[in-house]
Design an enzyme around this catalytic site. Structure first.
Site, PDB file in Angstrom:
ATOM      1  N   ASP A 192       3.970   3.041  -2.047  1.00 13.19           N
ATOM      2  CA  ASP A 192       4.919   3.598  -2.947  1.00 13.19           C
ATOM      3  C   ASP A 192       5.495   5.008  -2.571  1.00 13.19           C
ATOM      4  O   ASP A 192       4.945   5.509  -1.731  1.00 13.19           O
ATOM      5  CB  ASP A 192       4.165   4.000  -4.437  1.00 13.19           C
ATOM      6  CG  ASP A 192       3.484   2.885  -5.264  1.00 13.19           C
ATOM      7  OD1 ASP A 192       4.183   1.566  -4.778  1.00 13.19           O
ATOM      8  OD2 ASP A 192       2.541   3.209  -5.681  1.00 13.19           O
ATOM      9  N   ASP A 252       5.619   4.881  -9.181  1.00 12.72           N
ATOM     10  CA  ASP A 252       4.810   4.092 -10.180  1.00 12.72           C
ATOM     11  C   ASP A 252       3.559   5.381 -10.960  1.00 12.72           C
ATOM     12  O   ASP A 252       3.393   6.377 -10.115  1.00 12.72           O
ATOM     13  CB  ASP A 252       3.782   3.435  -9.212  1.00 12.72           C
ATOM     14  CG  ASP A 252       4.453   1.899  -9.043  1.00 12.72           C
ATOM     15  OD1 ASP A 252       5.593   1.871  -9.391  1.00 12.72           O
ATOM     16  OD2 ASP A 252       3.935   1.308  -8.142  1.00 12.72           O
ATOM     17  N   ASP A 292       0.879  -1.163  -0.066  1.00 14.08           N
ATOM     18  CA  ASP A 292       0.008   0.138  -0.030  1.00 14.08           C
ATOM     19  C   ASP A 292       0.764   1.170  -0.019  1.00 14.08           C
ATOM     20  O   ASP A 292       0.356   2.416   0.097  1.00 14.08           O
ATOM     21  CB  ASP A 292      -0.897  -0.018   1.274  1.00 14.08           C
ATOM     22  CG  ASP A 292      -1.857  -1.132   1.066  1.00 14.08           C
ATOM     23  OD1 ASP A 292      -2.418  -1.418   0.067  1.00 14.08           O
ATOM     24  OD2 ASP A 292      -2.175  -1.631   2.311  1.00 14.08           O
ATOM     25  N   ARG A 301      11.976  -3.726 -13.282  1.00 16.72           N
ATOM     26  CA  ARG A 301      11.230  -2.556 -13.410  1.00 16.72           C
ATOM     27  C   ARG A 301      12.050  -1.141 -13.460  1.00 16.72           C
ATOM     28  O   ARG A 301      11.893  -0.312 -12.695  1.00 16.72           O
ATOM     29  CB  ARG A 301      10.083  -2.436 -12.538  1.00 16.72           C
ATOM     30  CG  ARG A 301       9.248  -3.828 -12.604  1.00 16.72           C
ATOM     31  CD  ARG A 301       8.056  -3.412 -11.676  1.00 16.72           C
ATOM     32  NE  ARG A 301       6.923  -4.969 -11.635  1.00 16.72           N
ATOM     33  CZ  ARG A 301       5.973  -4.890 -11.033  1.00 16.72           C
ATOM     34  NH1 ARG A 301       5.508  -3.710 -10.369  1.00 16.72           N
ATOM     35  NH2 ARG A 301       5.096  -6.089 -11.184  1.00 16.72           N
TER      36      ARG A 301
END
Length: 545
Positions: free
Chosen positions: A334, A378, A332, A427
């Site tokens: 970032d 993100d 939950d 990523r």
């Protein structure tokens, strides 16, 4: 008399035999001479041990193919842009004039790129400046760009360097010879495509300059101004920051305020977190910049925080100079989330600049699944026109994504430049749909996969520096592949490739798979030389304002 004649005949025959043998012995010396087109010990042969040998030999002081003016042999780790065809015939010779065998050379093994035709030297004289050509590329004279790429020819080769399969040879200065010349892409100036990736050979350059980072955003987020010249509100804690943003949100909605600058001065001692696995069990602490415009949130020099920032349905937002790490909240939380509600433009004009973001690479915490810590940056659900610059992203598993899922096909325009990815799992970023431009970033110690372009996304990957990275550019884990336009990237040592059952493509040939649409690159920029990017980024990225 008969006896004397017979002895004289035998003597003449013996003299002829000895003379012939001596001539043969003298004439065969060059065949074992390093750099003379031979294949002796440490020779610069195009067909070396296990593939393409490192075209450089200690002791050949100017005759080796990877030396200044010579040809660059494609190296190992599967990162070759393809074999050098037609050979690299040096008409002046790459030979040592002394004819000695080079010893102590550091030959790369495991290369996958075989030079055909060899390095034929005629005359045995030392070639300084070379006249070698590579089929499909431009002429390399004195260390200029072969095959349209940028070749680093600085630094000297020492003896007895460390041998890495497909990696970098430390030989006085580090000699990166694992990359390869690709053939894809076109320059931003509209010129002919130089390279996908280039071989670094000869050590890191010593003539790089460290430019001052731009004080304004470059790229898709170039229109971002944040809170501008508004008087800064100083806060020293999470709660104080929450209150300042809440007050501004109310004032913005009733029209009594139109811009906000928050200056965070708080400090967090990350040494107090002795069990990183406990962090995912705690409540997340997220600071919301929500339903407002014209906000700058910046960290004071030396500040640090243990909370995250979420930009939600907000426009014209800057986050700069923050150090944030080891956040509580697991999946939950970032570090920085830029998220709309699924409509194009829910969030736009955002600049994320000069931040230091990190967590831990630990991936076996009980009950955490694969989210001991969530992403560092993100971007999803309608967020667009964003620039991510001069950030240090390190010690983390899943670093960042664009697109929340394979169904998140909202518009995406994001520029990444001068960021430092170090010791991360994957990523860098994950990119679904839309367009990204990644230039002048430094990628090091990537353990799983790097830039992962999926679901029809198109990435312009330009003038970056890659080393010690697994699958640095790939398309995997989605049903539809993405595409890349590769230009002038520097490929150092330690590049490895792997294929899993759901791998759609790897850029192991360093070739472009789709040209980046010129109409989608609507801003000006000037990339730094790819071989200097490591030095520039290490000197400038992170919370250093």
């Amino acid at each position: 008399m008969r006896m004397s004649s017979r002895r004289l005949g035998y003597g003449l025959l013996l003299a002829v035999f000895l003379s012939t043998g001596l001539l043969v012995a003298c004439g065969s010396d060059d065949t074992t001479d390093t750099g003379a087109g031979g294949t002796g010990v440490g020779a610069s042969s195009g067909d070396g041990a296990g593939g393409s040998a490192d075209a450089d030999s200690t002791g050949a002081q100017g005759g080796s193919a990877a030396g200044t003016g010579g040809t660059s042999s494609s190296e190992a780790g599967g990162s070759s842009g393809g074999p050098v065809t037609g050979g690299s015939t040096a008409t002046g010779g790459s030979a040592d004039t002394g004819g000695s065998t080079a010893t102590g050379g550091s030959e790369q093994t495991g290369g996958s790129s075989q030079a055909t035709g060899g390095s034929v030297a005629t005359g045995g004289s030392q070639s300084t400046g070379g006249s070698s050509s590579i089929t499909g590329g431009q002429q390399n004279t004195g260390g200029s760009t072969p095959a349209g790429g940028r070749q680093n020819t600085g630094g000297s080769t020492g003896t007895g360097g460390r041998q890495n399969t497909g990696g970098a040879t430390d030989t006085g200065g580090r000699q990166n010879t694992a990359g390869a010349t690709g053939t894809g892409g076109s320059q931003n100036t509209g010129g002919t495509a130089p390279t996908g990736g280039t071989t670094g050979s000869g050590g890191e350059p010593t003539n790089c300059t460290i430019p001052t980072p731009s004080a304004t955003p470059i790229g898709y987020g170039s229109k971002t101004t944040g809170g501008g010249n508004a008087s800064a509100v100083s806060v020293s804690s999470f709660d104080a920051a929450v209150a300042a943003l809440a007050d501004y949100r109310s004032a913005y909605k009733d029209g009594t305020a139109s811009a906000l600058v928050v200056r965070y001065t708080g400090k967090f001692d990350f040494g107090t977190i002795t069990d990183v696995c406990a962090q995912h069990t705690k409540d997340a602490q997220i600071l919301y910049i929500k339903e407002v415009e014209n906000v700058t949130f910046e960290g004071a020099s030396g500040s640090s925080a243990n909370f995250g920032i979420k930009i939600n349905r907000a426009k014209n937002v800057i986050v700069r100079n923050m150090t944030m790490g080891l956040l509580p909240g697991g999946g939950d939380a970032d570090a920085i989330s830029i998220e709309g509600n699924g409509t194009n433009g829910d969030v736009e004009n955002v600049w994320i600049d000069h931040n230091d973001l990190f967590s831990s690479t630990k991936d076996d915490c009980d009950g955490a699944g694969d989210t001991e810590f969530d992403g560092l940056i993100d971007i999803k659900k309608g967020a667009r026109y964003i620039t991510i610059s001069y950030n240090k992203l390190h010690d983390h598993q899943k670093t960042g994504l664009l697109g929340s899922s394979d169904d998140d096909d909202t518009q995406r325009y994001v520029t990444f430049h001068h960021n430092w990815y170090d010791n991360v799992g994957s990523r860098t970023p994950l990119h679904r749909f839309g367009y990204t431009h990644l230039f002048n970033n430094y990628y090091n110690e990537i353990s799983g996969s790097g830039i992962n372009v999926r679901m029809g996304g198109v990435a312009l990957i330009e003038s970056n520096y890659f080393e010690n990275a697994a699958n640095p550019i790939t398309s995997r884990y989605s049903p539809e592949a993405g595409y890349w336009d590769l230009r002038d990237n520097y490929v150092g040592g330690g590049i490895t490739w792997s294929t899993e059952s759901d791998t759609l493509a790897n850029a192991d040939d360093w070739k472009t798979t789709k040209a980046f649409p010129s109409g989608e690159l609507n801003y000006s920029y000037t990339p730094d030389p790819a071989e200097c990017v490591k030095q520039i980024v290490m000197a400038t990225a992170g919370a250093k304002l």
